[in-house]
Design a protein around this motif. Sequence first.
Motif, mmCIF file in Angstrom:
data_model
loop_
_atom_site.group_PDB
_atom_site.id
_atom_site.type_symbol
_atom_site.label_atom_id
_atom_site.label_comp_id
_atom_site.label_asym_id
_atom_site.label_seq_id
_atom_site.Cartn_x
_atom_site.Cartn_y
_atom_site.Cartn_z
ATOM 1 N N ARG A 259 0.962 -1.182 -0.099
ATOM 2 C CA ARG A 259 -0.150 0.035 -0.190
ATOM 3 C C ARG A 259 0.959 1.347 0.018
ATOM 4 O O ARG A 259 0.471 2.383 -0.700
ATOM 5 N N ILE A 262 2.183 1.691 -3.499
ATOM 6 C CA ILE A 262 1.356 2.267 -4.336
ATOM 7 C C ILE A 262 1.110 3.780 -4.089
ATOM 8 O O ILE A 262 0.962 4.579 -5.245
ATOM 9 N N VAL A 288 -4.402 3.037 -8.657
ATOM 10 C CA VAL A 288 -3.886 1.995 -9.555
ATOM 11 C C VAL A 288 -4.412 2.751 -10.827
ATOM 12 O O VAL A 288 -3.813 2.691 -11.672
ATOM 13 N N LEU A 293 -1.265 2.960 -13.049
ATOM 14 C CA LEU A 293 0.057 1.927 -12.478
ATOM 15 C C LEU A 293 -0.144 0.442 -13.278
ATOM 16 O O LEU A 293 -1.218 0.174 -13.370
ATOM 17 N N ILE A 295 0.687 -3.388 -12.375
ATOM 18 C CA ILE A 295 1.157 -4.244 -11.255
ATOM 19 C C ILE A 295 1.568 -5.827 -11.633
ATOM 20 O O ILE A 295 0.462 -6.225 -12.397
#
Length: 365
Positions: A259, A262, A288, A293, A295
């Motif tokens: 977290r 991020i 996100v 973003l 991942i």
Amino acid sequence: MDFPAGPADSRDVKALVKTAAGPGLELTEVPDPRPGDNDVLIRVLRTGICGTDLHIESWDDWAAGVVRAPLVLGHEFVGEVVAVGSGVTRAQPGDLVSGEGHLVCGSCRNCMAGRRHLCARTVGLGVHTDGAFAELVALPESNVWVHRQPVDLDVAAIFDPFGNAVHTALSFPVLNEDVLITGAGPIGIMAAAVARHAGARHVVITDVSDYRLELARKVGVSLALDVRTTSIEEAQRTLGMKEGFDVGLEMSGRPEPLRDMIANMTHGGRIAVLGLPTDDIPIDMAKVVTHMLTIKGIYGREMYETWYAMSVLLQGGLDISPVITDRFGFEQHAEAFAAARSGRCGKVVIDWTRPTLPTSQPTGA
């Protein structure tokens, strides 16, 4: 593994075995492996202790659900080839080799497409089949990596986790980028060394262990951050950063570090996740999405591009030896596992050529 009949000079060999369901391991004798036509028989020289081995030794819920005793543990190793099957073409007796611990089916869609690290029917050496914590181990030739250049035996013994670090650290371009690594375990520290060697501008690693943060400083990170006392936002200000980290490498498997990562990524930032959580992790999905973003989950090593990269990185001067902190002889396995479990260590190596070593024995001897 179920091999066909072995050579006439078959004998029992020493091995570290989970003999029955429950905590503990036993150093005992087992029949030597019986390699087939496409297999390589290897005399084990050094092995590394992995977190997976700790789970199996303690017999936690994961191990109880996956492992079937009796089992020879171990998948991190280096050894010398002593015999090869009639179908083997690349390895030969006398070669120094490490082994890829993921045994793949070779026939699924991903294997056929050359994406063997994505095989859905992967079998784990030392997890689902007898492993390398023994005087001898047999592997398919396709799982053997021959060291064609000189390499320190301790380093060669940990090529498996080094591969995890390389796979994660090089999942996204890091040249001139700012890299955040959460989790300063051995793989996180090796990933930091790789990112720095590959040209990252800033490499920040976080943890709550003073011992491991000090190890990380030895491989040249920009900041080794104790998040109990200093936030990642403060680290950005210290380094003169304005917009967040470009690349994140999540190595801890813990919810808070992911977290925090991020929250500290730049728009369009990319995160590679190797740390395996034990529970669900809620994240700020809105960030996100709005920060666009990426991942990406990472598992194991790309076969065998990562192995090639590892060898080339070492030839190019990358030094991961600071991560190896403890060495023991094979009769000192209990002390070795206790050291690995303590958290006040990097990688722990067991020497299978000597029953005991002095506690002060330096690495690389």
